[in-house]
Design a protein around this motif. Structure first.
Motif, PDB file in Angstrom:
ATOM      1  N   VAL A 213      -2.937  -1.243  -9.729  1.00 26.81           N
ATOM      2  CA  VAL A 213      -3.859  -0.108  -9.692  1.00 26.81           C
ATOM      3  C   VAL A 213      -3.479   0.902  -8.607  1.00 26.81           C
ATOM      4  O   VAL A 213      -3.484   2.113  -8.841  1.00 26.81           O
ATOM      5  CB  VAL A 213      -5.309  -0.604  -9.481  1.00 26.81           C
ATOM      6  N   ILE A 214      -3.158   0.411  -7.412  1.00 27.89           N
ATOM      7  CA  ILE A 214      -2.832   1.297  -6.287  1.00 27.89           C
ATOM      8  C   ILE A 214      -1.322   1.379  -6.067  1.00 27.89           C
ATOM      9  O   ILE A 214      -0.757   2.462  -5.962  1.00 27.89           O
ATOM     10  CB  ILE A 214      -3.523   0.813  -4.989  1.00 27.89           C
ATOM     11  N   GLY A 215      -0.687   0.221  -5.986  1.00 23.65           N
ATOM     12  CA  GLY A 215       0.750   0.156  -5.716  1.00 23.65           C
ATOM     13  C   GLY A 215       0.999  -0.453  -4.355  1.00 23.65           C
ATOM     14  O   GLY A 215       0.498   0.053  -3.335  1.00 23.65           O
ATOM     15  N   GLY A 216       1.733  -1.550  -4.327  1.00 19.33           N
ATOM     16  CA  GLY A 216       1.993  -2.264  -3.082  1.00 19.33           C
ATOM     17  C   GLY A 216       2.647  -1.414  -2.017  1.00 19.33           C
ATOM     18  O   GLY A 216       2.489  -1.683  -0.818  1.00 19.33           O
ATOM     19  N   ARG A 217       3.364  -0.369  -2.420  1.00 16.07           N
ATOM     20  CA  ARG A 217       4.057   0.481  -1.445  1.00 16.07           C
ATOM     21  C   ARG A 217       3.081   1.223  -0.537  1.00 16.07           C
ATOM     22  O   ARG A 217       3.476   1.725   0.531  1.00 16.07           O
ATOM     23  CB  ARG A 217       4.948   1.492  -2.167  1.00 16.07           C
ATOM     24  N   TYR A 218       1.820   1.319  -0.933  1.00 18.01           N
ATOM     25  CA  TYR A 218       0.841   2.040  -0.122  1.00 18.01           C
ATOM     26  C   TYR A 218       0.160   1.155   0.917  1.00 18.01           C
ATOM     27  O   TYR A 218      -0.547   1.667   1.787  1.00 18.01           O
ATOM     28  CB  TYR A 218      -0.230   2.685  -1.016  1.00 18.01           C
ATOM     29  N   LEU A 219       0.362  -0.162   0.855  1.00 17.62           N
ATOM     30  CA  LEU A 219      -0.301  -1.051   1.808  1.00 17.62           C
ATOM     31  C   LEU A 219       0.329  -0.915   3.182  1.00 17.62           C
ATOM     32  O   LEU A 219       1.515  -1.163   3.365  1.00 17.62           O
ATOM     33  CB  LEU A 219      -0.223  -2.501   1.330  1.00 17.62           C
TER      34      LEU A 219
END
Length: 287
Positions: A213-219
């Motif tokens: 939904v968000i994308g792990g790259r944004y964590l």
């Protein structure tokens, strides 16, 4: 001095800035923290004094001496800010205050600012509020440099947004400079929001959903708190590690999960007197 550990976990806590912001790295080091969070000004006022060049240099030097780089420091903005406010006056005050928070981060050489996205106060639609939050972020990023706006997941208490991953994704979708937006998942908030992090299957599903939904790259960071309330309560009540509805097994799973390497993992548990013990316990669970 902090030395790199095998699997690169950087666990710390949200430390006090009593006596001046320059003291925060010293307080973090005293509890064995390898990362830390702080308020760069007052947590409950719209405006805080500018940080003097002398204090900024002392802060940077104390970080250098104790091995803290900007990648493991997570400043938090003040709690009055509502970047999605339906009230035009409060929105203007929030945007001004958020900009000043970013400026203080710039002065300290920091690269992230963590914040709660905002609330519609039952006076506007969810979609309009999410768009207003994104607009507020765009305005601030356009006037600043080098600091990433890090959206914190919420419990969904009251009219707060950011409790569903879809809401966070909708904000990010409307942010123009996606290199300067990220996410901090608060484990207590996300569990209260209905993501069952306590159970192994729910834990795996939650992070799959985050990626989808968000994308792990944004964590960019985690707030690692146990939860006084049950999954899906939509109530924000932090608990000491292992004493809440998330439980010890959840934290063992988390500290051994390589997805959370090389980012700040920050305690905001209610008893600061035992932060040193909680940090030590968490590191002791690593295999």
């Amino acid at each position: 001095m902090i030395h790199t550990i095998d699997n690169m976990k950087y666990i710390g806590a949200h430390v006090s800035v009593e006596g001046g912001v320059q003291n925060a790295p010293l307080k973090a080091a005293a509890i064995g923290a390898k990362a830390f969070a702080l308020f760069t000004g007052s947590s409950a006022r719209w405006k805080s004094p500018e940080i003097s060049p002398e204090k900024a240099e002392q802060f940077k030097e104390n970080c250098r001496i104790n091995g803290y780089t900007p990648e493991v420091i997570l400043p938090h903005d003040n709690f009055l800010i509502n970047l999605g406010s339906p009230d035009s006056k409060k929105l203007a005050m929030s945007r001004k205050s958020f900009f000043e928070e970013m400026q203080r981060c710039e002065a300290l050489g920091l690269t992230m600012l963590n914040f709660h996205p905002g609330s519609h106060l039952n006076e506007m639609s969810e979609e309009d509020c999410l768009a207003r939050i994104a607009e507020s972020i765009n305005i601030t990023l356009g006037k600043t440099q080098g600091v990433t706006a890090v959206i914190e997941s919420t419990a969904g208490q009251g009219s707060n947004l950011g409790w569903r991953f879809e809401q966070i994704a909708r904000i990010i979708e409307q942010v123009e400079d996606k290199t300067r937006v990220g996410v901090c998942v608060d484990t207590c908030h996300t569990h209260s929001a209905g993501y069952d992090l306590a159970e192994p299957e729910g834990y795996a599903q939650t992070w799959r959903e985050f990626d989808d939904v968000i994308g792990g790259r944004y964590l960019r960071a985690l707030h690692i708190n146990d939860n006084k309330r049950k999954c899906g309560s939509r109530i924000d009540r932090h608990e000491e590690i292992g004493k809440g509805t998330l439980g010890e097994e959840f934290f063992r799973r988390l500290v051994n999960d390589p997805r959370f390497d090389n980012m700040p993992l920050i305690l905001e548990t209610p008893n600061m007197e035992i932060w040193k013990d909680e940090i030590a316990w968490l590191y002791a669970q690593m295999s």
